[in-house]
Design a protein around this motif. Sequence first.
Motif, PDB file in Angstrom:
ATOM      1  N   LEU A 170       0.840  -1.195   0.000  1.00  0.00           N
ATOM      2  CA  LEU A 170       0.000   0.000   0.000  1.00  0.00           C
ATOM      3  C   LEU A 170       0.875   1.246   0.000  1.00  0.00           C
ATOM      4  O   LEU A 170       1.896   1.315   0.693  1.00  0.00           O
ATOM      5  N   CYS A 171       0.465   2.223  -0.775  1.00  0.00           N
ATOM      6  CA  CYS A 171       1.174   3.501  -0.816  1.00  0.00           C
ATOM      7  C   CYS A 171       0.329   4.513  -0.059  1.00  0.00           C
ATOM      8  O   CYS A 171      -0.554   5.172  -0.624  1.00  0.00           O
ATOM      9  N   LYS A 172       0.571   4.655   1.227  1.00  0.00           N
ATOM     10  CA  LYS A 172      -0.268   5.489   2.079  1.00  0.00           C
ATOM     11  C   LYS A 172       0.217   6.940   2.094  1.00  0.00           C
ATOM     12  O   LYS A 172       1.425   7.209   2.173  1.00  0.00           O
ATOM     13  N   ILE A 185      -8.390  -5.092  -0.245  1.00  0.00           N
ATOM     14  CA  ILE A 185      -7.851  -3.737  -0.046  1.00  0.00           C
ATOM     15  C   ILE A 185      -8.195  -3.226   1.348  1.00  0.00           C
ATOM     16  O   ILE A 185      -7.328  -2.693   2.066  1.00  0.00           O
ATOM     17  N   ILE A 186      -9.455  -3.379   1.759  1.00  0.00           N
ATOM     18  CA  ILE A 186      -9.876  -2.878   3.076  1.00  0.00           C
ATOM     19  C   ILE A 186      -9.153  -3.636   4.188  1.00  0.00           C
ATOM     20  O   ILE A 186      -8.681  -3.035   5.172  1.00  0.00           O
ATOM     21  N   GLU A 187      -9.047  -4.968   4.058  1.00  0.00           N
ATOM     22  CA  GLU A 187      -8.361  -5.748   5.087  1.00  0.00           C
ATOM     23  C   GLU A 187      -6.867  -5.446   5.109  1.00  0.00           C
ATOM     24  O   GLU A 187      -6.241  -5.522   6.171  1.00  0.00           O
ATOM     25  N   ALA A 188      -6.287  -5.098   3.965  1.00  0.00           N
ATOM     26  CA  ALA A 188      -4.876  -4.691   3.939  1.00  0.00           C
ATOM     27  C   ALA A 188      -4.675  -3.403   4.720  1.00  0.00           C
ATOM     28  O   ALA A 188      -3.577  -3.154   5.261  1.00  0.00           O
ATOM     29  N   ARG A 219      -4.744   6.228  -1.251  1.00  0.00           N
ATOM     30  CA  ARG A 219      -5.835   6.937  -1.912  1.00  0.00           C
ATOM     31  C   ARG A 219      -6.334   6.195  -3.155  1.00  0.00           C
ATOM     32  O   ARG A 219      -7.536   6.051  -3.377  1.00  0.00           O
ATOM     33  N   GLY A 220      -5.399   5.719  -3.970  1.00  0.00           N
ATOM     34  CA  GLY A 220      -5.782   5.050  -5.206  1.00  0.00           C
ATOM     35  C   GLY A 220      -6.562   3.773  -4.961  1.00  0.00           C
ATOM     36  O   GLY A 220      -7.558   3.492  -5.652  1.00  0.00           O
ATOM     37  N   GLU A 221      -6.150   2.970  -3.980  1.00  0.00           N
ATOM     38  CA  GLU A 221      -6.844   1.713  -3.704  1.00  0.00           C
ATOM     39  C   GLU A 221      -8.212   1.957  -3.079  1.00  0.00           C
ATOM     40  O   GLU A 221      -9.176   1.247  -3.382  1.00  0.00           O
ATOM     41  N   LEU A 222      -8.326   2.949  -2.196  1.00  0.00           N
ATOM     42  CA  LEU A 222      -9.636   3.267  -1.621  1.00  0.00           C
ATOM     43  C   LEU A 222     -10.594   3.777  -2.692  1.00  0.00           C
ATOM     44  O   LEU A 222     -11.795   3.484  -2.665  1.00  0.00           O
TER      45      LEU A 222
END
Length: 531
Positions: free
Chosen positions: A367-369, A492-495, A412-415
């Motif tokens: 993930l790129c947070k 994605i959410i669980e990550a 942001r992109g994954e959400l």
Amino acid sequence: MSTVEKILAVDDDTLVTSALNTLFKLEGISDFALFNSPQKAVEWLKDNKPSVIISDFMMPEMNGLEFLTKAKELYPDVSMILLTGYADKENAIKAINDVGLYRYIEKPWDNDDLLINIKNGIERSYLIEKLNEKIAELEIANKKLDDYSKNLEQIVEERTKSLAIANLKLSGIIENCADGIVLLDKNGKFLEINPVGENMIGISADGLKGRNLYEFLTYDNTDTRLKIIDNNEFLPSVKDDSSEILVKGLYVVNGLSKSSVPVEISFALCSLENDEPKYVGVIRDISEQKETERLRDDFIATLTHDMRTPLLAAIQTLKFFIEGTVGNMDDQQKLLLTTLVKSNEDLLGLVNALLEVYRFDSGKLALCKTNFQIKNLVSQCYDEIKPLAQAKEINLELDFEVDDDTYIYADRGELKRVITNLCGNAVNYTFKNGTIKILVKELGSDIILSVVDDGNGIPKEDLPHLFKRFSQGTSKKRSTGTGLGLYLSRQIIEAHGGKIWVESKLGKGSEFSFLLTDVVVNEKERQEVNG
């Protein structure tokens, strides 16, 4: 032989038997027999059992003592009353002692006294008969007990032998089982372990006594121990429910080699002795299964990756034709080529989704947070989905319960991918003139986002399968897509350490929600990150 209760009276004097006949009839007694001949009375006794016998003492054929002795031989439990004159009292007492008579009554008798003695005699005969029946039953029971006692040693020997054979079989199964088997106390400490379990952990059974199973378990193939070691609790879900539970995603760390082996552990509550629960755990090595899954996923990843280039090339070539780069085309040709472009783009979308799923499953996608405004992200998703909703004449609403300056720390992109997928599904399955609401709530440092539609809903039995890979939504074919959108959203959410779920009622609509915990950042944290 008749079993009806009767009164038998014998007296050689007809006046006496006549008086008794009158007395019995006056008292309503109908079941009686009167004889003036003791010999005839004996013959009658052979076929009839009276409840009480009344006999005169002095009779010509045989005296009362002789008659009652014969009667006693036939019916020893029947109460016998002797009628005697005053001069015969001593002989009557002797008869009572010799024959065992119930009573003797002097002549002339008192009718009330005679009737009372007859009644008591009948009751005495009944009680003696029941007592003898109980004694007979007791004798039978005693005989059975004696027989059982004689065979008890043999039975115990046979049962002990059977138990030893059963224990030997059970021990053989446990010793030679391909899975590790452990017996644990309520705190997860080792009580017993089979040889396969010893080999997995790398320590003997004696060395494991008093140690906790969690010392040798990790969530991944690193040497990071389970957090549950510190809270002094062991499988609370099993404590409250005797049913078996299966724990997946664990690794056993070998105490000698420090190598990690992927396992699944099945736990069950096995006994309660002195309020101390014990648990049986079956540890299954799933290394081969993991390797098979890895090879399968690698094959899919390689295949889908290699498919992207020719698909992109085909799409771009078709667009050249549509745009007239290689020559003019009529409307019919453009329509056909546009359909081909759409089909290839759908196929490319499936390929990209498969690649994303593989990356998340294999842990290769990090993930790129960053810090960003959640309201800005949701508004952007809203603007992109709104034209699709308008095309289907669906009302799309946006409801914020967050501040304008609320920032969260996430990818942001994954959400955006998750929110767009949830909204897109809602548009696909909401009827014309329906309503879709996007709700965003800030709860302390947590964020909850929900997408609510009033579409056709999802059957209750299909809800548990929605977030699984390749799920088509429902058994009624709610979806014709790839079946990867919700699965990828869950990944994605669980990550992010969050949770995603759905609530739905058939014919009334659905509500998809996800929760992100500890993602809201304050001004100081934003400045530190930006600095």
